[in-house]
Design an enzyme around this catalytic site. Structure first.
Site, PDB file in Angstrom:
ATOM      1  N   SER A  74       0.913  -1.285   0.074  1.00  0.00           N
ATOM      2  CA  SER A  74      -0.144   0.129  -0.036  1.00  0.00           C
ATOM      3  C   SER A  74       0.705   1.357  -0.187  1.00  0.00           C
ATOM      4  CB  SER A  74      -0.995  -0.131   1.185  1.00  0.00           C
ATOM      5  OG  SER A  74      -0.264   0.058   2.279  1.00  0.00           O
ATOM      6  N   ASP A 110      -5.088   7.428   9.606  1.00  0.00           N
ATOM      7  CA  ASP A 110      -5.305   6.255  10.424  1.00  0.00           C
ATOM      8  C   ASP A 110      -3.985   5.819  11.070  1.00  0.00           C
ATOM      9  OD1 ASP A 110      -3.061   5.810   8.536  1.00  0.00           O
ATOM     10  OD2 ASP A 110      -4.336   4.180   7.563  1.00  0.00           O
ATOM     11  N   HIS A 159      -0.553   4.675   7.532  1.00  0.00           N
ATOM     12  CA  HIS A 159      -0.181   5.143   6.359  1.00  0.00           C
ATOM     13  C   HIS A 159       0.483   6.734   6.187  1.00  0.00           C
ATOM     14  CE1 HIS A 159      -2.788   1.641   5.454  1.00  0.00           C
ATOM     15  NE2 HIS A 159      -1.735   1.200   4.726  1.00  0.00           N
TER      16      HIS A 159
END
Length: 348
Positions: A81, A246, A249
């Site tokens: 990601s 969050d 990330h």
């Protein structure tokens, strides 16, 4: 852990990957029970998996540089990601878009970006991703950027197996004719909700894997840039600005900082960086080192590049360690395309 100790561990992991070993762990067995308990607590606090899907950033960048008959440079992003850009809302904020627009500006050529990175992927997914990138023999990438490793640590993949998959991916891409730049495993000890002793264990495991990844990638003809804490000293001063909502990330500013560290190496791999900056600068502590020592040094300092220098030396292969100057990367959106849908588990 000293750089010499980290170099020895990294070399053992890389050797195990090359010769099929799989029993070298990143942390002692006595610490594993406590580590697993802390991981579960950290996951609940981090909210891993709650971030939105990564924006679709595929397309052409730098259309203003188009010249009839001259094809665009082909840039491909692979990994997890971090490579996909999960955690930001606009395509232009993803690392792929930032690198594509920066590369277009330096090369003064359009850049065709395709991103096959999968949120949640471990290194064993690289075989599938490389197959996608090399599916069309007429469209071999000019340069591939791989960002991988965090999920390998959190999913307890044996580091020798992790490095083996990465090395195989770099070898396939280099054999096909693509330049390869690997952003090594980020420092998971920088995640705010992670508490001690997991923070120390995560940092140690991350740096050991990053050093071993460097050895594996460089020995296959790739270059590496240590992502470390992704952001170098900026993170310590601005952790809430450089992580996304969050707390796991990177934020848009975090990705921009990481892209600034990777872009010079991408350009250098394509022969686009000023020649006078290719020579080692002793004032920035650059120079030639045995590859394991260079890997250990790079793992300790984010933004450090390692590339192959000499195939043999008194202590094995040697590498050039560089600490390139970062340059601001412009944010831009891709030209309209119809990207293929991305699907898969959410994660790092």
């Amino acid at each position: 852990m000293t750089s010499m100790s980290r170099a020895r561990v990294a070399r053992r992991i890389a050797a195990g990957a090359a010769y099929g070993g799989g029993g070298i762990g990143l942390v002692g067995a006595a610490a594993m029970g406590l580590l697993l308990a802390e991981v579960q607590l950290a996951k609940r606090q981090v909210g891993n998996g709650t971030a939105p899907h990564a924006p679709k950033a595929q397309g052409l960048y730098g259309l203003g540089y188009s010249v009839p008959g001259e094809p665009p440079l082909r840039l491909r992003m692979l990994g997890d990601s971090t490579a996909a850009g999960q955690g930001v809302r606009r395509a232009g904020q993803t690392p792929g878009a930032l690198l594509a627009s920066g590369l277009a500006a330096v090369a003064e050529r359009p850049v065709d970006l395709r991103n096959v990175a999968l949120p949640g992927a471990c290194s064993d997914d690289l075989d599938r991703q490389v197959a996608l990138v090399l599916a069309d023999p007429a469209q071999v990438p000019d340069v591939c950027v791989i960002m991988i490793g965090a999920n390998d640590v959190t999913h307890r993949m044996p580091p020798t197996r992790s490095v083996r998959h990465l090395s195989a991916a770099v070898r396939r891409l280099r054999t096909a004719g693509a330049e390869v730049v690997v952003g090594t495993c980020p420092d998971l000890g920088t995640i705010e909700p992670v508490q001690q002793p997991l923070r120390w264990l995560a940092r140690r495991a991350s740096r050991q894997l990053a050093a071993a990844q460097t050895i594996g990638a460089v020995e296959q003809g790739g270059r590496t840039v240590s992502l470390g804490d992704l952001l170098g000293p900026e993170f310590a001063a601005n952790p809430r600005e450089l992580f996304g909502p969050d707390n796991y990330h990177p934020s848009a500013e975090g990705y921009a900082t990481a892209a600034m560290a990777v872009l010079p190496t991408v350009c250098a791999a394509l022969g686009l960086w000023p020649a006078d900056e290719e020579r080692p600068d002793v004032s920035r502590r650059e120079g030639f080192l045995p590859v394991a020592r260079a890997a250990a040094e790079a793992a300790s300092e984010a933004g450090t590049e390692v590339t192959a220098a000499m195939p043999t030396g008194p202590r094995g292969p040697w590498a050039l360690l560089k600490r390139r100057r970062r340059r601001r990367v412009p944010e831009s959106e891709p030209a309209p395309v119809t990207p293929s849908p991305q699907a898969g588990p959410s994660g790092v």
